[in-house]
Design a protein around this motif. Structure first.
Motif, PDB file in Angstrom:
ATOM      1  N   TYR A   1       0.927  -1.325  -0.018  1.00  0.00           N
ATOM      2  CA  TYR A   1       0.142   0.065   0.102  1.00  0.00           C
ATOM      3  C   TYR A   1       0.890   1.069   0.030  1.00  0.00           C
ATOM      4  O   TYR A   1       1.523   1.479   1.010  1.00  0.00           O
ATOM      5  CB  TYR A   1      -0.723  -0.008   1.101  1.00  0.00           C
ATOM      6  CG  TYR A   1      -1.832  -1.158   1.350  1.00  0.00           C
ATOM      7  CD1 TYR A   1      -2.985  -1.284   0.561  1.00  0.00           C
ATOM      8  CD2 TYR A   1      -1.788  -2.237   2.299  1.00  0.00           C
ATOM      9  CE1 TYR A   1      -3.698  -2.218   0.623  1.00  0.00           C
ATOM     10  CE2 TYR A   1      -2.469  -3.248   2.543  1.00  0.00           C
ATOM     11  CZ  TYR A   1      -3.646  -3.239   1.704  1.00  0.00           C
ATOM     12  OH  TYR A   1      -4.600  -4.338   1.525  1.00  0.00           O
ATOM     13  N   GLY A   2       1.163   1.783  -1.078  1.00  0.00           N
ATOM     14  CA  GLY A   2       2.013   2.942  -1.023  1.00  0.00           C
ATOM     15  C   GLY A   2       3.475   2.272  -0.941  1.00  0.00           C
ATOM     16  O   GLY A   2       4.107   1.415  -1.287  1.00  0.00           O
ATOM     17  N   ARG A   3       4.052   2.826   0.080  1.00  0.00           N
ATOM     18  CA  ARG A   3       5.313   2.184   0.555  1.00  0.00           C
ATOM     19  C   ARG A   3       5.321   1.073   1.565  1.00  0.00           C
ATOM     20  O   ARG A   3       6.386   0.520   1.983  1.00  0.00           O
ATOM     21  CB  ARG A   3       6.228   3.414   1.188  1.00  0.00           C
ATOM     22  CG  ARG A   3       6.755   4.236   0.160  1.00  0.00           C
ATOM     23  CD  ARG A   3       7.807   4.896   0.653  1.00  0.00           C
ATOM     24  NE  ARG A   3       7.979   6.154  -0.047  1.00  0.00           N
ATOM     25  CZ  ARG A   3       8.721   7.374   0.410  1.00  0.00           C
ATOM     26  NH1 ARG A   3       9.049   7.410   1.504  1.00  0.00           N
ATOM     27  NH2 ARG A   3       8.771   8.192  -0.429  1.00  0.00           N
ATOM     28  N   ILE A   4       4.110   0.995   2.084  1.00  0.00           N
ATOM     29  CA  ILE A   4       3.962  -0.315   3.155  1.00  0.00           C
ATOM     30  C   ILE A   4       4.017  -1.539   2.585  1.00  0.00           C
ATOM     31  O   ILE A   4       3.136  -1.747   1.783  1.00  0.00           O
ATOM     32  CB  ILE A   4       2.708   0.109   3.996  1.00  0.00           C
ATOM     33  CG1 ILE A   4       2.729   1.190   4.749  1.00  0.00           C
ATOM     34  CG2 ILE A   4       2.406  -1.046   4.884  1.00  0.00           C
ATOM     35  CD1 ILE A   4       1.228   1.681   5.470  1.00  0.00           C
ATOM     36  N   GLU A   5       4.973  -2.162   3.032  1.00  0.00           N
ATOM     37  CA  GLU A   5       4.687  -3.721   2.184  1.00  0.00           C
ATOM     38  C   GLU A   5       4.006  -4.771   3.232  1.00  0.00           C
ATOM     39  O   GLU A   5       4.330  -5.087   4.345  1.00  0.00           O
ATOM     40  CB  GLU A   5       6.262  -4.357   2.389  1.00  0.00           C
ATOM     41  CG  GLU A   5       6.436  -5.345   1.541  1.00  0.00           C
ATOM     42  CD  GLU A   5       7.900  -5.958   1.134  1.00  0.00           C
ATOM     43  OE1 GLU A   5       8.772  -5.498   1.947  1.00  0.00           O
ATOM     44  OE2 GLU A   5       8.095  -6.823   0.552  1.00  0.00           O
TER      45      GLU A   5
ATOM     46  N   VAL B   1      -0.137 -19.682   9.813  1.00  0.00           N
ATOM     47  CA  VAL B   1      -0.068 -18.574  10.740  1.00  0.00           C
ATOM     48  C   VAL B   1       0.777 -17.332   9.838  1.00  0.00           C
ATOM     49  O   VAL B   1       1.997 -17.719   9.413  1.00  0.00           O
ATOM     50  CB  VAL B   1       1.005 -18.984  12.002  1.00  0.00           C
ATOM     51  CG1 VAL B   1       0.903 -17.625  13.064  1.00  0.00           C
ATOM     52  CG2 VAL B   1       0.290 -19.903  12.802  1.00  0.00           C
ATOM     53  N   MET B   2       0.076 -16.248   9.801  1.00  0.00           N
ATOM     54  CA  MET B   2       0.893 -15.132   9.610  1.00  0.00           C
ATOM     55  C   MET B   2       1.225 -14.006  10.579  1.00  0.00           C
ATOM     56  O   MET B   2       0.268 -13.844  11.097  1.00  0.00           O
ATOM     57  CB  MET B   2      -0.221 -14.510   8.297  1.00  0.00           C
ATOM     58  CG  MET B   2       0.765 -13.250   7.680  1.00  0.00           C
ATOM     59  SD  MET B   2      -0.599 -12.688   6.328  1.00  0.00           S
ATOM     60  CE  MET B   2      -0.167 -13.541   4.994  1.00  0.00           C
ATOM     61  N   VAL B   3       2.348 -13.632  10.309  1.00  0.00           N
ATOM     62  CA  VAL B   3       2.937 -12.720  11.177  1.00  0.00           C
ATOM     63  C   VAL B   3       3.409 -11.652  10.097  1.00  0.00           C
ATOM     64  O   VAL B   3       4.350 -11.785   9.812  1.00  0.00           O
ATOM     65  CB  VAL B   3       3.787 -13.141  12.296  1.00  0.00           C
ATOM     66  CG1 VAL B   3       4.488 -11.921  13.209  1.00  0.00           C
ATOM     67  CG2 VAL B   3       3.371 -14.198  13.195  1.00  0.00           C
ATOM     68  N   ASN B   4       3.067 -10.358  10.202  1.00  0.00           N
ATOM     69  CA  ASN B   4       3.786  -9.087   9.642  1.00  0.00           C
ATOM     70  C   ASN B   4       4.013  -9.371   8.239  1.00  0.00           C
ATOM     71  O   ASN B   4       4.904  -9.210   7.708  1.00  0.00           O
ATOM     72  CB  ASN B   4       4.961  -8.909  10.438  1.00  0.00           C
ATOM     73  CG  ASN B   4       4.980  -8.093  11.659  1.00  0.00           C
ATOM     74  OD1 ASN B   4       3.800  -7.188  11.803  1.00  0.00           O
ATOM     75  ND2 ASN B   4       5.778  -8.011  12.419  1.00  0.00           N
ATOM     76  N   GLY B   5       2.943  -9.891   7.666  1.00  0.00           N
ATOM     77  CA  GLY B   5       3.075 -10.142   6.033  1.00  0.00           C
ATOM     78  C   GLY B   5       3.941 -11.207   5.542  1.00  0.00           C
ATOM     79  O   GLY B   5       4.157 -11.503   4.710  1.00  0.00           O
ATOM     80  N   LEU B   6       4.225 -12.335   6.652  1.00  0.00           N
ATOM     81  CA  LEU B   6       4.968 -13.592   6.352  1.00  0.00           C
ATOM     82  C   LEU B   6       4.377 -14.686   6.971  1.00  0.00           C
ATOM     83  O   LEU B   6       3.770 -14.568   8.061  1.00  0.00           O
ATOM     84  CB  LEU B   6       6.557 -13.330   6.783  1.00  0.00           C
ATOM     85  CG  LEU B   6       7.631 -12.624   6.043  1.00  0.00           C
ATOM     86  CD1 LEU B   6       8.667 -12.633   6.878  1.00  0.00           C
ATOM     87  CD2 LEU B   6       7.755 -13.296   4.627  1.00  0.00           C
ATOM     88  N   ILE B   7       4.482 -16.008   6.252  1.00  0.00           N
ATOM     89  CA  ILE B   7       4.001 -17.115   6.902  1.00  0.00           C
ATOM     90  C   ILE B   7       4.936 -17.649   7.689  1.00  0.00           C
ATOM     91  O   ILE B   7       6.416 -17.704   7.506  1.00  0.00           O
ATOM     92  CB  ILE B   7       3.814 -18.074   5.749  1.00  0.00           C
ATOM     93  CG1 ILE B   7       2.577 -17.784   4.631  1.00  0.00           C
ATOM     94  CG2 ILE B   7       3.272 -19.361   6.532  1.00  0.00           C
ATOM     95  CD1 ILE B   7       1.444 -17.465   5.029  1.00  0.00           C
ATOM     96  N   THR B   8       4.849 -17.825   9.065  1.00  0.00           N
ATOM     97  CA  THR B   8       5.746 -18.324  10.126  1.00  0.00           C
ATOM     98  C   THR B   8       5.467 -19.679  10.389  1.00  0.00           C
ATOM     99  O   THR B   8       6.684 -20.466  10.843  1.00  0.00           O
ATOM    100  CB  THR B   8       5.856 -17.363  11.503  1.00  0.00           C
ATOM    101  OG1 THR B   8       4.351 -17.348  11.831  1.00  0.00           O
ATOM    102  CG2 THR B   8       6.075 -15.922  10.952  1.00  0.00           C
TER     103      THR B   8
END
Ligand code: ATP
Length: 237
Positions: free
Chosen positions: A13-17, A208-215
């Motif tokens: 979103y704009g610069r937010i990944e 499980v997703m944490v901060n845009g990554l599957i952990t």
């Protein structure tokens, strides 16, 4: 080949990944759940699957076709339907009109049978078919949102937090319906939830997703007994 194969997907979103390289698969006939905290990127993933916002990088392959750059209506015609977060039914339209909206791109010949199936699954919608969507209870609106998605005859049903804001008894009913849809109609379901307990109990597999990554990933039962999952999403919940 899995029904849905997501590899290395990044969404901004704009610069937010918001998604930072997501890999995930859904096999035909499965219920797959993704859990994660508020803001983890769950809704962004479902929206990226439908083409809005678009993945900046990575591939999304549905039944052998890369859909990452396809317009949303083409993705829907291929057989992916979403019941969005917050339900987003049309409050001023009747229940029946809401369901007709779901069928807007399908052959009219299917309409009556499909409607009957939705009414069988959710008898309350049949009783309330002439009532405005906005007058339904939260649980009924959720049923309507799922029913509307089903009217587009999806092969993959995406559900964004179907239990959000609902009373425990209603949550159980909604999860029962998802289970029945999967068992009796063979519907493939990918759902995202903060209500980790019910959602993982229902699922064949989970992520499980944490901060845009599957952990983490595993079977529903494995994740339910995982200490990290328990500490983050289950204890006290
Ligand atoms: P929730 O349960 O609150 O919906 P989520 O896991 O679905 O959480 P997302 O809504 O996908 O998370 O949000 C992921 C990240 O992207 C968050 O940091 C959020 O603030 C940001 N974000 C989401 N939508 C937008 C937007 N339209 N513009 C800018 N940033 C956004």
């Amino acid at each position: 080949m899995a029904m849905l194969e997501i590899s290395g997907v990044h969404t901004f979103y704009g610069r937010i990944e918001a998604l930072r390289g997501v890999d995930l698969t859904v096999e035909e006939g499965e219920i797959v759940t993704m859990v994660g905290a508020n803001g983890a990127g769950k809704s962004t993933l479902l929206m990226t699957l439908c083409g809005n916002p678009r993945a900046a990088q990575g591939s999304i392959v549905f039944e052998g076709r890369d859909i990452a750059a396809m317009p949303t209506h083409d993705i829907v015609s291929l057989g992916i339907a979403q019941s969005p977060e917050g339900r987003r039914i049309f409050p001023r339209m009747s229940v029946l009109e809401n369901l007709q909206m779901g069928a807007i791109n399908t052959d009219d010949a299917f309409f009556d049978d499909d409607l009957e199936k939705v009414f069988e699954m959710f008898p309350i919608l049949k009783q309330r078919q002439d009532q405005r969507g906005g007058t339904l209870s939260g649980g009924e609106q959720q049923m309507l949102a799922i029913g509307r998605a089903l009217m587009s005859r999806p092969r993959l049903l995406l559900l964004d937090e179907p239990s959000l804001g609902l009373a425990p008894l209603v949550v159980r009913q909604i999860f029962e319906v998802i289970k029945t849809l999967n068992k009796e109609q063979g519907m493939t379901v990918f759902l995202v939830e903060q209500n980790a307990y019910h959602a993982l109990k229902l699922a064949h597999r989970g992520y499980v997703m944490v901060n845009g990554l599957i952990t983490l990933s595993g079977s529903g039962t494995e994740l339910l007994s995982d200490p990290e999952v328990r500490a983050a999403y289950l204890e006290g919940g």
